[in-house]
Design a protein around this motif. Structure first.
Motif, short mmCIF file in Angstrom:
data_model
loop_
_atom_site.label_atom_id
_atom_site.label_comp_id
_atom_site.label_asym_id
_atom_site.label_seq_id
_atom_site.Cartn_x
_atom_site.Cartn_y
_atom_site.Cartn_z
N LYS A 36 -11.19 -6.52 -1.46
CA LYS A 36 -10.34 -7.34 -0.57
C LYS A 36 -9.28 -8.12 -1.33
O LYS A 36 -8.26 -8.50 -0.77
CB LYS A 36 -11.21 -8.31 0.23
CG LYS A 36 -12.03 -7.62 1.31
CD LYS A 36 -12.44 -8.64 2.37
CE LYS A 36 -13.25 -8.02 3.48
NZ LYS A 36 -14.69 -7.96 3.21
N LEU A 92 -6.44 -0.68 7.76
CA LEU A 92 -5.53 -1.62 7.09
C LEU A 92 -5.13 -2.75 8.02
O LEU A 92 -5.02 -3.91 7.61
CB LEU A 92 -4.29 -0.88 6.57
CG LEU A 92 -4.53 0.06 5.38
CD1 LEU A 92 -3.27 0.85 5.05
CD2 LEU A 92 -5.00 -0.71 4.14
N PHE A 115 -3.25 -0.93 -2.54
CA PHE A 115 -3.93 0.31 -2.89
C PHE A 115 -2.93 1.44 -3.06
O PHE A 115 -1.90 1.47 -2.39
CB PHE A 115 -4.91 0.71 -1.78
CG PHE A 115 -6.04 -0.26 -1.58
CD1 PHE A 115 -7.18 -0.20 -2.36
CD2 PHE A 115 -5.96 -1.24 -0.59
CE1 PHE A 115 -8.23 -1.09 -2.18
CE2 PHE A 115 -7.00 -2.14 -0.40
CZ PHE A 115 -8.14 -2.07 -1.20
N HIS A 127 -7.07 -5.75 8.05
CA HIS A 127 -6.84 -6.65 6.92
C HIS A 127 -5.39 -7.17 6.94
O HIS A 127 -4.87 -7.58 5.90
CB HIS A 127 -7.13 -5.93 5.60
CG HIS A 127 -8.57 -5.50 5.48
ND1 HIS A 127 -9.57 -6.32 4.99
CD2 HIS A 127 -9.18 -4.35 5.83
CE1 HIS A 127 -10.73 -5.68 5.03
NE2 HIS A 127 -10.52 -4.48 5.54
N THR A 177 -14.50 1.23 0.28
CA THR A 177 -13.64 0.90 -0.87
C THR A 177 -12.70 -0.26 -0.52
O THR A 177 -12.52 -1.19 -1.31
CB THR A 177 -12.81 2.12 -1.31
OG1 THR A 177 -13.69 3.19 -1.60
CG2 THR A 177 -11.99 1.81 -2.55
N ILE A 178 -12.11 -0.22 0.66
CA ILE A 178 -11.19 -1.29 1.06
C ILE A 178 -11.96 -2.61 1.16
O ILE A 178 -11.53 -3.64 0.66
CB ILE A 178 -10.49 -0.96 2.40
CG1 ILE A 178 -9.55 0.24 2.24
CG2 ILE A 178 -9.70 -2.18 2.92
CD1 ILE A 178 -8.86 0.70 3.52
N ASN A 179 -13.14 -2.54 1.81
CA ASN A 179 -13.92 -3.76 1.99
C ASN A 179 -14.41 -4.37 0.68
O ASN A 179 -14.56 -5.59 0.57
CB ASN A 179 -15.10 -3.51 2.92
CG ASN A 179 -14.65 -3.55 4.37
OD1 ASN A 179 -13.94 -4.47 4.77
ND2 ASN A 179 -15.01 -2.53 5.13
N ASN A 203 0.81 -1.21 0.00
CA ASN A 203 0.00 0.00 0.00
C ASN A 203 0.84 1.26 0.00
O ASN A 203 1.78 1.39 0.78
CB ASN A 203 -0.92 0.00 1.22
CG ASN A 203 -1.89 -1.17 1.19
OD1 ASN A 203 -2.65 -1.32 0.24
ND2 ASN A 203 -1.82 -2.02 2.20
N ASP A 238 -13.41 3.17 3.92
CA ASP A 238 -13.76 1.90 4.55
C ASP A 238 -14.49 1.01 3.55
O ASP A 238 -14.12 -0.16 3.35
CB ASP A 238 -14.64 2.19 5.78
CG ASP A 238 -14.86 0.96 6.64
OD1 ASP A 238 -14.15 -0.05 6.43
OD2 ASP A 238 -15.74 1.00 7.52
#
Ligand code: ADP
Length: 192
Positions: free
Chosen positions: A77, A101, A82, A104, A72-74, A3, A70
């Protein structure tokens, strides 16, 4: 996951360099400015709320952008990583991003900071305003407010990651390819 944060003032070239970086390193590009503009274009409640701040060159409230990040990250996966462009822009956003982060089992691996003088920033933004269709680029008062918001609230974000020894500074003036080459060199050193 790998990232990256691309950090720099409005007009420092984050958008241009982001496109090249995500292509080369197969990262998912996350630009809060683009996400907000698409909310505005879609006429959503969130977009209408955000527009009031953006039109004045002010930052949109933290909870609004953090919520967008939040989700977008979820919903990505499986991404290799990113590239965050225009986020985090406040200390609160930076702390929250680290937490998200961590959920994850990931972290920010590198913060690439682009350095451009203020006069060059204003010149580029006014130039972009002639064709971008972005009202916040067309008005010098709004441009100066955005740069001021950057100095007041966003500059501290670099300090947050400097403590963690993650910030690599590159000149943001020169040709697009030369700037990209120096950003790539920094990334390659962290990857290897
Ligand atoms: P620029 O970097 O040229 O200002 P952006 O597209 O990144 O352009 O942002 C445009 C506007 O969107 C900002 O001036 C701000 O109002 C809002 N914005 C974008 N990202 C954030 C963020 N992380 N936090 C708060 N506001 C944001």
């Amino acid at each position: 996951m790998f990232n990256v944060i691309l950090f720099g003032a409005p007009g420092s070239g984050k958008g241009t360099q982001s496109q090249k970086i995500v292509e080369k390193y197969h990262l998912k590009h996350v630009s809060t400015g683009d996400l907000l503009r698409s909310e505005i274009a879609g006429g959503t409640q969130l977009g209408m709320e955000a527009k009031k701040f953006m039109d004045g060159g002010l930052l949109v409230p933290d909870e609004v952008v953090i919520g967008m990040i939040d989700s977008t990250i979820n919903s990505n996966k499986d991404a290799k990583g990113f590239l965050f462009d225009g986020f985090p822009r406040t200390a609160v956003q930076a702390e929250k991003l680290d937490e998200l982060l961590e959920q994850h089992n990931a972290e920010i691996n590198i913060v690439l900071a682009l350095e451009v003088s203020e006069e060059e920033l204003v010149k580029r933004l006014l130039e972009r305003g002639k064709t971008s269709g972005r009202s916040d680029d067309a008005d010098e008062t709004v441009i100066r407010s955005r740069i001021e918001e950057y100095r007041k609230k966003t500059a501290v974000v670099a300090g947050h990651y400097q403590q963690l020894n993650k910030v690599k500074t590159s000149p943001g003036e020169g040709t697009i390819d030369a700037i990209f080459a120096s950003l790539s060199t920094e990334i390659d050193q962290v990857i290897s």
